[in-house]
Motif scaffolding. Structure first.
Motif, PDB file in Angstrom:
ATOM      1  N   ALA A  33       8.671  -8.697   5.834  1.00 59.22           N
ATOM      2  CA  ALA A  33       9.568  -8.061   6.786  1.00 59.22           C
ATOM      3  C   ALA A  33      10.808  -9.019   6.617  1.00 59.22           C
ATOM      4  N   GLU A  34      10.854 -10.170   6.824  1.00 61.26           N
ATOM      5  CA  GLU A  34      11.697 -11.045   6.716  1.00 61.26           C
ATOM      6  C   GLU A  34      12.394 -11.138   5.478  1.00 61.26           C
ATOM      7  N   ALA A  35      11.922 -11.062   4.323  1.00 57.85           N
ATOM      8  CA  ALA A  35      12.198 -10.865   2.896  1.00 57.85           C
ATOM      9  C   ALA A  35      13.148  -9.829   2.766  1.00 57.85           C
ATOM     10  N   ALA A  36      12.472  -8.668   3.113  1.00 61.80           N
ATOM     11  CA  ALA A  36      13.165  -7.412   2.927  1.00 61.80           C
ATOM     12  C   ALA A  36      14.431  -7.216   3.977  1.00 61.80           C
ATOM     13  N   GLY A  37      14.316  -7.974   4.934  1.00 59.98           N
ATOM     14  CA  GLY A  37      15.354  -7.704   6.120  1.00 59.98           C
ATOM     15  C   GLY A  37      15.284  -6.589   6.982  1.00 59.98           C
ATOM     16  N   THR A  38      14.027  -5.875   6.601  1.00 53.64           N
ATOM     17  CA  THR A  38      13.624  -4.619   7.458  1.00 53.64           C
ATOM     18  C   THR A  38      12.208  -4.558   7.583  1.00 53.64           C
ATOM     19  N   ARG A  39      11.730  -3.744   8.688  1.00 53.64           N
ATOM     20  CA  ARG A  39      10.418  -3.532   8.677  1.00 53.64           C
ATOM     21  C   ARG A  39       9.693  -2.645   8.110  1.00 53.64           C
ATOM     22  N   SER A  40      10.726  -1.529   7.759  1.00 54.49           N
ATOM     23  CA  SER A  40      10.253  -0.247   7.242  1.00 54.49           C
ATOM     24  C   SER A  40      11.307   0.509   6.367  1.00 54.49           C
ATOM     25  N   THR A  41      11.058   1.382   5.701  1.00 59.46           N
ATOM     26  CA  THR A  41      12.187   2.204   4.807  1.00 59.46           C
ATOM     27  C   THR A  41      11.292   3.317   4.462  1.00 59.46           C
ATOM     28  N   VAL A  42      12.113   4.329   3.629  1.00 59.48           N
ATOM     29  CA  VAL A  42      11.483   5.545   3.132  1.00 59.48           C
ATOM     30  C   VAL A  42      11.949   5.281   1.590  1.00 59.48           C
ATOM     31  N   LEU A  43      10.974   5.632   0.931  1.00 62.09           N
ATOM     32  CA  LEU A  43      11.105   5.686  -0.650  1.00 62.09           C
ATOM     33  C   LEU A  43      10.677   6.932  -1.162  1.00 62.09           C
ATOM     34  N   GLU A  44      11.669   7.245  -2.147  1.00 58.62           N
ATOM     35  CA  GLU A  44      11.304   8.570  -3.046  1.00 58.62           C
ATOM     36  C   GLU A  44      10.784   8.171  -4.516  1.00 58.62           C
ATOM     37  N   ILE A  45       9.742   8.860  -4.919  1.00 60.26           N
ATOM     38  CA  ILE A  45       9.218   8.697  -5.952  1.00 60.26           C
ATOM     39  C   ILE A  45       8.956   9.984  -6.578  1.00 60.26           C
ATOM     40  N   PRO A  46       9.099   9.947  -8.029  1.00 60.27           N
ATOM     41  CA  PRO A  46       8.700  11.365  -8.721  1.00 60.27           C
ATOM     42  C   PRO A  46       7.364  11.571  -8.596  1.00 60.27           C
ATOM     43  N   PRO A  47       6.870  13.021  -8.570  1.00 57.17           N
ATOM     44  CA  PRO A  47       5.621  13.650  -8.493  1.00 57.17           C
ATOM     45  C   PRO A  47       4.608  12.886  -9.612  1.00 57.17           C
ATOM     46  N   GLY A  48       3.361  12.348  -9.271  1.00 60.90           N
ATOM     47  CA  GLY A  48       2.618  11.703 -10.131  1.00 60.90           C
ATOM     48  C   GLY A  48       2.559  10.510 -10.045  1.00 60.90           C
ATOM     49  N   ALA A  49       3.711   9.780  -9.446  1.00 63.05           N
ATOM     50  CA  ALA A  49       3.640   8.344  -9.477  1.00 63.05           C
ATOM     51  C   ALA A  49       2.649   7.722  -8.855  1.00 63.05           C
ATOM     52  N   ALA A  50       1.839   6.660  -9.393  1.00 62.42           N
ATOM     53  CA  ALA A  50       0.859   5.893  -8.709  1.00 62.42           C
ATOM     54  C   ALA A  50       1.380   5.067  -7.752  1.00 62.42           C
ATOM     55  N   SER A  51       0.209   4.392  -6.985  1.00 62.70           N
ATOM     56  CA  SER A  51       0.779   3.228  -5.828  1.00 62.70           C
ATOM     57  C   SER A  51       1.610   2.237  -6.588  1.00 62.70           C
ATOM     58  N   GLY A  52       1.028   1.785  -7.765  1.00 60.87           N
ATOM     59  CA  GLY A  52       1.710   0.619  -8.571  1.00 60.87           C
ATOM     60  C   GLY A  52       3.008   0.941  -8.868  1.00 60.87           C
ATOM     61  N   ASN A  53       3.374   2.279  -9.233  1.00 58.67           N
ATOM     62  CA  ASN A  53       4.624   2.630  -9.313  1.00 58.67           C
ATOM     63  C   ASN A  53       5.546   2.567  -8.382  1.00 58.67           C
ATOM     64  N   ALA A  54       4.995   2.816  -7.077  1.00 55.12           N
ATOM     65  CA  ALA A  54       5.697   2.845  -5.833  1.00 55.12           C
ATOM     66  C   ALA A  54       5.958   1.368  -5.448  1.00 55.12           C
ATOM     67  N   LEU A  55       5.282   0.639  -5.673  1.00 55.80           N
ATOM     68  CA  LEU A  55       5.228  -0.855  -5.266  1.00 55.80           C
ATOM     69  C   LEU A  55       6.366  -1.487  -6.339  1.00 55.80           C
ATOM     70  N   LYS A  56       6.411  -1.244  -7.517  1.00 57.91           N
ATOM     71  CA  LYS A  56       7.336  -1.713  -8.522  1.00 57.91           C
ATOM     72  C   LYS A  56       8.759  -1.263  -7.829  1.00 57.91           C
ATOM     73  N   LYS A  57       8.898  -0.125  -7.502  1.00 53.50           N
ATOM     74  CA  LYS A  57      10.106   0.618  -7.091  1.00 53.50           C
ATOM     75  C   LYS A  57      10.563  -0.378  -5.613  1.00 53.50           C
ATOM     76  N   VAL A  58       9.743  -0.644  -5.002  1.00 57.36           N
ATOM     77  CA  VAL A  58       9.832  -1.464  -3.701  1.00 57.36           C
ATOM     78  C   VAL A  58      10.491  -2.889  -4.171  1.00 57.36           C
ATOM     79  N   LEU A  59       9.725  -3.373  -5.162  1.00 59.39           N
ATOM     80  CA  LEU A  59      10.273  -4.639  -5.623  1.00 59.39           C
ATOM     81  C   LEU A  59      11.777  -4.665  -6.235  1.00 59.39           C
ATOM     82  N   GLU A  60      12.196  -3.553  -6.756  1.00 54.12           N
ATOM     83  CA  GLU A  60      13.429  -3.348  -7.433  1.00 54.12           C
ATOM     84  C   GLU A  60      14.234  -3.294  -6.435  1.00 54.12           C
ATOM     85  N   LEU A  61      14.251  -2.623  -5.122  1.00 53.22           N
ATOM     86  CA  LEU A  61      15.058  -2.473  -4.153  1.00 53.22           C
ATOM     87  C   LEU A  61      14.981  -3.806  -3.271  1.00 53.22           C
TER      88      LEU A  61
END
Lengths: 100, 142, 142, 100
Positions: A33-61
């Motif tokens: 939370a400190e590193a991201a500067g927030t405690r929550s967000t909303v993420l859009e991912i394409p249909p069929g994406a797996a949890s690992g894809n979502a995590l990678k997107k979070v790390l990009e953001l």
């Protein structure tokens, strides 16, 4: 440990804002939370994406997360990276726990 | 300090410990974890504990179910505190009641080890000259 | 019953447990032994504990000294109750504080085992249809 | 375990009331107090008698004790049977402990 680097290999392709994309709730705690500067967000991912894809997107953001050893969960259960996702799912990204 | 006494008065045992006791049991083992003043020589002023609360509760429940499968125990109680804790305050209490104390000791030791590995709770140590979120060094939990 | 909670309120831990905690420690393990309702299927109404008090205190002190030699622990507390005890009441509480919980578990388990072998205390079980002094089955103590 | 039977062999000769005899305080607890019908007594033993001799004398005076597995102590320390005794010493005779 399912860490940052192995998860990158799971991710093949991530695109955002596609028609039919899924919306995930993303949570951070403590150090993430400190590193991201927030405690929550909303993420859009394409249909069929797996949890690992979502995590990678979070790390990009939130590239500040990359300096931590990370764990993550989907719907309050530890995730491996291959879990399928649906709109409304809750992804949490956090460091190795230190309670007790 | 050490102490050793004989008493004819009731011995006051915590609500945590007493809540796990069914009539067929004979021993309860309780782990009381609390805020250390010194860690590796550095003085802690206080701690902040934070949890991913719904997942932490699920993981605690999983631990109890697993412990009751693996050990001959009757009941388990786990309470973990969150928020700001002063030095010496209890952060976690785990009580295990069992007909035979050996199983209670083994299960309680297993539970605290697994709790520290799997339950999503984090602590921030606040020192006189700074603060840091402590990151566990434990491996895979899946 | 089982329970598992997250709380931001202080956790109340027994006076026995808290009296052994020095600032450098991080964990206290407490054994709470209490009066069982059923022993081998027979229902106990209550118990009477009797001690050879001065010798029991000496033996308890010896156990603490030995435990502090053999285990990396900081403080030990032992309280044993005497007289009439009702079902569920604590007969003995042993708390061990240590920098690392592993030593606290090991020392606490050793202490209760040795206490039951060497400290001159006896219990009388009172049943609905009789009573008997329980005689230990443990061997030499010299 | 220093039990009843081995202690009998330690005892060579016990006589009571001799000039110069020693007086011991003898204590019983729990099952031994019930068997002896008392919680304490005073025992006279000849000079030079060891703790095992004293125990044998106690067993002669209170034969009901013989049906129990016994331990004993001298001055609040577990005894082996060969401890020398002095007037005023405290001998306790009891069953294997059952506290905890």
């Amino acid at each position: 440990m399912i860490g940052l680097y192995s998860l990158r290999h799971i991710c093949k392709n991530v695109s955002v804002g596609e028609p039919g994309s899924l919306k995930l709730k993303v949570l951070f705690f403590g150090a993430t939370a400190e590193a991201a500067g927030t405690r929550s967000t909303v993420l859009e991912i394409p249909p069929g994406a797996a949890s690992g894809n979502a995590l990678k997107k979070v790390l990009e953001l939130y590239p500040e997360l990359a300096s931590h050893k990370l764990l993550f969960s989907v719907n309050q259960t530890y995730a491996r990276g291959d879990e399928p996702l649906n709109t409304g799912d809750e992804l949490a990204v956090f460091t190795a726990v230190s309670g007790g | 300090m050490d102490f050793f006494e004989l008493t004819t008065d009731p011995i006051d045992i915590t609500s945590v410990s007493r809540r796990v006791i069914p009539p067929e049991c004979g021993a309860t083992v309780t782990l009381d974890g609390y805020v250390r003043k010194f860690t590796k020589g550095r003085e802690t002023l206080y701690l902040i504990y934070e949890a991913y609360e719904p997942m932490a509760l699920k993981e605690m429940q999983k631990l109890i179910l697993q412990a009751k499968t693996d050990f001959e125990i009757s009941n388990v109680g786990i309470v973990h505190r969150l928020g700001r804790l002063e030095i010496g305050e209890t952060s976690v209490a785990i009580s295990v009641a069992a007909p035979h104390r050996r199983a209670a000791f083994a299960a309680c030791e297993w539970l605290i080890r697994e709790l520290k590995r799997t339950v999503p709770i984090w602590k921030k140590e606040v020192y006189a000259d700074g603060e840091e979120w402590i990151e566990g060094d434990r491996g895979a939990v899946v």
